[in-house]
Motif scaffolding. Structure first.
Motif, mmCIF file in Angstrom:
data_model
loop_
_atom_site.group_PDB
_atom_site.id
_atom_site.type_symbol
_atom_site.label_atom_id
_atom_site.label_comp_id
_atom_site.label_asym_id
_atom_site.label_seq_id
_atom_site.Cartn_x
_atom_site.Cartn_y
_atom_site.Cartn_z
ATOM 1 N N THR A 37 -54.067 -3.065 -36.000
ATOM 2 C CA THR A 37 -54.239 -3.090 -34.344
ATOM 3 C C THR A 37 -52.454 -2.709 -33.977
ATOM 4 O OG1 THR A 37 -55.760 -4.880 -34.054
ATOM 5 C CG2 THR A 37 -54.129 -3.662 -32.208
ATOM 6 N N ILE A 38 -51.217 -3.374 -34.929
ATOM 7 C CA ILE A 38 -49.994 -3.252 -33.726
ATOM 8 C C ILE A 38 -49.951 -1.703 -33.998
ATOM 9 C CG2 ILE A 38 -47.401 -4.462 -34.074
ATOM 10 C CD1 ILE A 38 -48.809 -6.930 -34.037
ATOM 11 N N LYS A 39 -49.702 -1.653 -35.180
ATOM 12 C CA LYS A 39 -49.614 -0.505 -35.528
ATOM 13 C C LYS A 39 -50.106 0.828 -34.985
ATOM 14 C CE LYS A 39 -48.473 -1.747 -40.503
ATOM 15 N NZ LYS A 39 -48.465 -1.310 -42.470
ATOM 16 N N SER A 40 -51.788 0.554 -34.829
ATOM 17 C CA SER A 40 -52.399 1.796 -34.207
ATOM 18 C C SER A 40 -51.211 1.963 -32.898
ATOM 19 C CB SER A 40 -53.554 1.352 -34.020
ATOM 20 O OG SER A 40 -54.130 2.555 -33.021
ATOM 21 N N ILE A 41 -51.108 0.832 -31.586
ATOM 22 C CA ILE A 41 -50.619 1.024 -31.124
ATOM 23 C C ILE A 41 -49.395 1.278 -30.539
ATOM 24 C CG2 ILE A 41 -49.491 -0.809 -28.712
ATOM 25 C CD1 ILE A 41 -51.933 -2.126 -29.858
ATOM 26 N N LEU A 42 -48.450 0.747 -31.596
ATOM 27 C CA LEU A 42 -46.696 1.385 -31.594
ATOM 28 C C LEU A 42 -46.860 2.962 -31.896
ATOM 29 C CD1 LEU A 42 -45.277 -1.417 -34.040
ATOM 30 C CD2 LEU A 42 -45.744 -0.947 -31.220
ATOM 31 N N LYS A 43 -47.677 2.821 -33.224
ATOM 32 C CA LYS A 43 -47.954 4.810 -32.299
ATOM 33 C C LYS A 43 -47.843 5.302 -31.857
ATOM 34 C CE LYS A 43 -51.035 8.090 -35.424
ATOM 35 N NZ LYS A 43 -52.279 7.931 -36.284
ATOM 36 N N TYR A 44 -48.603 5.119 -30.418
ATOM 37 C CA TYR A 44 -49.015 5.845 -29.607
ATOM 38 C C TYR A 44 -47.467 5.114 -28.469
ATOM 39 C CZ TYR A 44 -52.205 8.178 -32.201
ATOM 40 O OH TYR A 44 -53.075 8.460 -33.094
ATOM 41 N N GLN A 45 -47.262 3.970 -28.293
ATOM 42 C CA GLN A 45 -46.394 3.120 -27.401
ATOM 43 C C GLN A 45 -45.165 3.482 -27.530
ATOM 44 O OE1 GLN A 45 -44.380 0.478 -28.083
ATOM 45 N NE2 GLN A 45 -44.497 -1.095 -25.398
ATOM 46 N N THR A 46 -45.005 4.044 -28.165
ATOM 47 C CA THR A 46 -43.340 4.039 -28.969
ATOM 48 C C THR A 46 -42.145 5.007 -28.096
ATOM 49 O OG1 THR A 46 -43.706 2.925 -30.649
ATOM 50 C CG2 THR A 46 -41.679 3.731 -30.775
ATOM 51 N N SER A 47 -43.397 5.846 -27.801
ATOM 52 C CA SER A 47 -42.545 7.058 -26.771
ATOM 53 C C SER A 47 -42.542 6.368 -24.946
ATOM 54 C CB SER A 47 -43.097 8.310 -26.963
ATOM 55 O OG SER A 47 -44.456 7.869 -26.385
ATOM 56 N N VAL A 48 -43.802 5.515 -24.782
ATOM 57 C CA VAL A 48 -43.660 5.155 -23.534
ATOM 58 C C VAL A 48 -43.918 3.676 -22.822
ATOM 59 C CG1 VAL A 48 -45.222 7.130 -23.018
ATOM 60 C CG2 VAL A 48 -46.222 4.886 -23.834
ATOM 61 N N ALA A 49 -42.520 3.068 -24.154
ATOM 62 C CA ALA A 49 -42.336 1.921 -24.279
ATOM 63 C C ALA A 49 -41.857 0.884 -22.476
ATOM 64 C CB ALA A 49 -41.644 1.031 -25.527
ATOM 65 N N SER A 50 -41.539 1.971 -22.216
ATOM 66 C CA SER A 50 -40.988 1.089 -20.714
ATOM 67 C C SER A 50 -42.005 0.955 -19.805
ATOM 68 C CB SER A 50 -39.885 2.040 -20.588
ATOM 69 O OG SER A 50 -39.870 3.640 -20.104
ATOM 70 N N LYS A 51 -42.801 2.508 -19.947
ATOM 71 C CA LYS A 51 -43.998 2.376 -19.334
ATOM 72 C C LYS A 51 -44.706 0.872 -20.243
ATOM 73 C CE LYS A 51 -44.419 6.954 -17.644
ATOM 74 N NZ LYS A 51 -44.763 8.290 -17.918
ATOM 75 N N TYR A 52 -45.287 0.487 -20.677
ATOM 76 C CA TYR A 52 -46.209 -0.133 -21.570
ATOM 77 C C TYR A 52 -45.507 -1.356 -22.204
ATOM 78 C CZ TYR A 52 -49.323 3.366 -19.166
ATOM 79 O OH TYR A 52 -50.059 4.408 -19.092
ATOM 80 N N PRO A 53 -44.925 -2.268 -21.853
ATOM 81 C CA PRO A 53 -44.003 -3.280 -22.517
ATOM 82 C C PRO A 53 -45.856 -3.948 -23.475
ATOM 83 C CG PRO A 53 -43.795 -3.670 -20.506
ATOM 84 C CD PRO A 53 -44.812 -2.105 -20.297
ATOM 85 N N LEU A 54 -44.778 -4.026 -24.701
ATOM 86 C CA LEU A 54 -46.281 -4.848 -25.271
ATOM 87 C C LEU A 54 -45.910 -6.328 -25.236
ATOM 88 C CD1 LEU A 54 -48.723 -4.605 -27.637
ATOM 89 C CD2 LEU A 54 -46.802 -4.006 -28.849
ATOM 90 N N PHE A 55 -47.098 -7.121 -25.311
ATOM 91 C CA PHE A 55 -47.557 -8.599 -26.211
ATOM 92 C C PHE A 55 -48.448 -8.982 -26.972
ATOM 93 C CE2 PHE A 55 -45.469 -8.312 -21.575
ATOM 94 C CZ PHE A 55 -44.175 -10.018 -21.487
ATOM 95 N N VAL A 56 -47.837 -9.688 -27.635
ATOM 96 C CA VAL A 56 -48.787 -10.385 -28.688
ATOM 97 C C VAL A 56 -49.360 -12.103 -27.404
ATOM 98 C CG1 VAL A 56 -49.587 -11.176 -30.803
ATOM 99 C CG2 VAL A 56 -48.775 -8.686 -30.719
ATOM 100 N N SER A 57 -50.217 -12.262 -27.411
ATOM 101 C CA SER A 57 -50.388 -13.321 -27.316
ATOM 102 C C SER A 57 -51.338 -13.763 -27.954
ATOM 103 C CB SER A 57 -51.184 -13.226 -25.776
ATOM 104 O OG SER A 57 -51.909 -14.677 -25.212
ATOM 105 N N GLN A 58 -51.185 -15.196 -29.393
ATOM 106 C CA GLN A 58 -51.687 -16.154 -30.265
ATOM 107 C C GLN A 58 -52.674 -17.168 -28.978
ATOM 108 O OE1 GLN A 58 -49.296 -17.311 -33.363
ATOM 109 N NE2 GLN A 58 -51.242 -17.951 -34.764
ATOM 110 N N ASP A 59 -53.394 -17.446 -29.857
ATOM 111 C CA ASP A 59 -53.945 -18.695 -28.939
ATOM 112 C C ASP A 59 -54.197 -19.738 -30.549
ATOM 113 O OD1 ASP A 59 -55.547 -20.509 -28.026
ATOM 114 O OD2 ASP A 59 -57.878 -19.950 -28.610
ATOM 115 N N GLY A 60 -53.676 -20.652 -30.768
ATOM 116 C CA GLY A 60 -53.211 -22.265 -31.442
ATOM 117 C C GLY A 60 -52.486 -21.449 -32.052
ATOM 118 N N SER A 61 -52.726 -21.889 -33.909
ATOM 119 C CA SER A 61 -51.150 -21.682 -34.933
ATOM 120 C C SER A 61 -50.432 -21.202 -35.440
ATOM 121 C CB SER A 61 -49.918 -23.256 -34.292
ATOM 122 O OG SER A 61 -50.650 -24.293 -35.106
#
Length: 433
Positions: free
Chosen positions: A122-146
């Motif tokens: 999922t992250i690789k797919s997002i970064l493929k298109y998000q890198t050029s617009v990173a300032s518009k779309y800050p990326l977070f990962v929220s993990q439930d659990g440990s």
């Protein structure tokens, strides 16, 4: 003299008898006290044994208390360490955001739990298109659990900010048989959205799950939709998903719809809406609708997850992920506003040719243009949906993708089929022919 001697012997006999009686009484008394002493000793021994047993039990309980206190202290230390780590990472992420001059369109959060391999895809797919617009779309990962693999995978990317939700509270299902996993997921969603809206102060958030790939125009689509979401408060959320978005049922990547059904699976929410939803954590449409595309801008590859692969092979695997780079910024989306859309949609449905009776699929195939088919109730809808192969399921009294009870899909492209509810035409102001 003889008489005196006899009297003396008689006195001796009396004295001897008295002595013997006294000795017997002493012996009896000694025996009684000896028995009492033995009983007392036995009772004392029993009490001693009981006391020792009680002392042993108290010692065991004290050991258990000490062990529990140690476990509690260990967990508290782990939580403190994890919170410190999360706060440090969030500070770094927020600092990166502060350094950017441009105001973000929306935060993008990937909801994860224990599938590190899915998360990486999922992250690789997002970064493929998000890198050029990173300032518009800050990326977070929220993990439930440990889960350590998920945490390690998320932390291996400098392009995102990691958040962690630790929830040790027991789940109390409202109804027997309900999956506890869904309650846990709901708590995670609430926590993550509260963090992003109220702690990080984003005005919009795009929610993705850890088993999704995105289309090339994913971010362009949501940027154009953000303006519409701000302008039209009757739109509750914007989704990138179409439940009937399988390859055989879609064609036009430029077409968007309004829907009374919440599509999910890649959606954007405004803070003003979350202000209403967060306190109760209940979905409440209040007459509002959702915006969705004909061709999906997300693809769900998660065959294994909390829904246990339900519908995957039949409905999710065949989904068409858009591959056309649409310039959404140049398109006029005003037809989707509440005051215009009902007429816009009614004009399309009105032109469709009514089809009735049996052999609906065959009759539809023999008509050149769009068709509309009326259903009487839920069971009738399910029967017709089964004939064409689209999603049969209803939720909260609404068929998936429906707008005013109408479900639209392509059949033998470019023909559109409109499955029309018993009151749908009346709601659109169309007179039945």
């Amino acid at each position: 003299m003889a008489k005196f001697f006899c009297d003396f012997r008689f006195l001796l006999l009396i004295a001897a008898a008295a002595f013997i009686y006294i000795q017997m009484r002493l012996f009896a008394t000694q025996s009684e006290y000896s028995d009492r002493l033995a009983a007392a000793v036995e009772s004392e021994n029993h009490c001693t044994n009981q006391l020792r047993l009680l002392i042993d039990q108290i010692s065991m309980q004290q050991e258990r208390i000490v062990a529990l206190e140690d476990e509690k202290n260990r967990r508290e230390q782990e939580c403190m360490q994890l919170k410190a780590l999360v706060q440090d990472l969030e500070r770094k992420g927020v600092q990166r955001l502060i350094d950017k001059v441009q105001v973000p369109v929306a935060a993008v959060v990937v909801m994860a739990c224990n599938r590190a391999d899915y998360l990486e895809r999922t992250i690789k797919s997002i970064l493929k298109y998000q890198t050029s617009v990173a300032s518009k779309y800050p990326l977070f990962v929220s993990q439930d659990g440990s889960d350590p693999n998920v945490r390690s995978k998320a932390l291996s990317y400098d392009q995102l900010t990691y958040m962690q939700h630790l929830d040790y509270e027991r789940v109390q299902p409202e109804r027997p048989g309900e999956l506890i996993a869904y309650y846990k997921i709901a708590r995670h969603y609430k926590w993550a959205l509260d963090e992003l809206f109220y702690k990080h102060n984003f005005s919009r958030v795009i929610i993705l799950e850890d088993d999704m790939e995105i289309a090339p125009d994913f971010f362009s689509y949501f940027e154009a939709a953000a303006a519409l979401l701000d302008k039209d408060k009757s739109i509750m959320a914007v989704s990138s998903w179409n439940d009937n978005g399988q390859k055989q049922f879609v064609q036009d990547p430029y077409v968007l719809y309004r829907s009374d059904f919440f599509p999910g699976l890649g959606w954007m929410l405004a803070r003003s809406t979350w202000d209403e939803l967060s306190p109760k954590l209940k979905e409440n449409h209040q007459g509002r609708q959702f915006m969705r595309p004909e061709v999906c801008r997300t693809y769900n590859f998660g065959e294994h997850g909390s829904s246990m692969g339900q519908f995957y092979k039949q409905y999710l695997e065949p989904i068409k992920l858009n591959d056309v780079l649409v310039d959404w910024q140049s398109m006029d989306l005003s037809y989707l506003t509440e005051d215009k859309y009902a007429k816009h949609f009614a004009d399309i449905v009105k032109k469709a040719k009514p089809v009735n009776g049996g052999d609906l699929v065959l009759k539809t195939s023999n008509i050149g243009g769009d068709v509309r088919i009326k259903y009487e109730d839920q069971s009738d809808f399910e029967r017709i949906a089964r004939e064409f192969g689209i999603f049969e399921e209803w939720k909260d009294g609404v068929p998936r993708t429906a707008y005013k009870g109408i479900v639209v899909f392509r059949y033998q492209k470019p023909r559109r089929v409109f499955l029309v509810g018993p009151n749908s035409l009346k709601q659109l102001g169309i007179e039945e022919s």
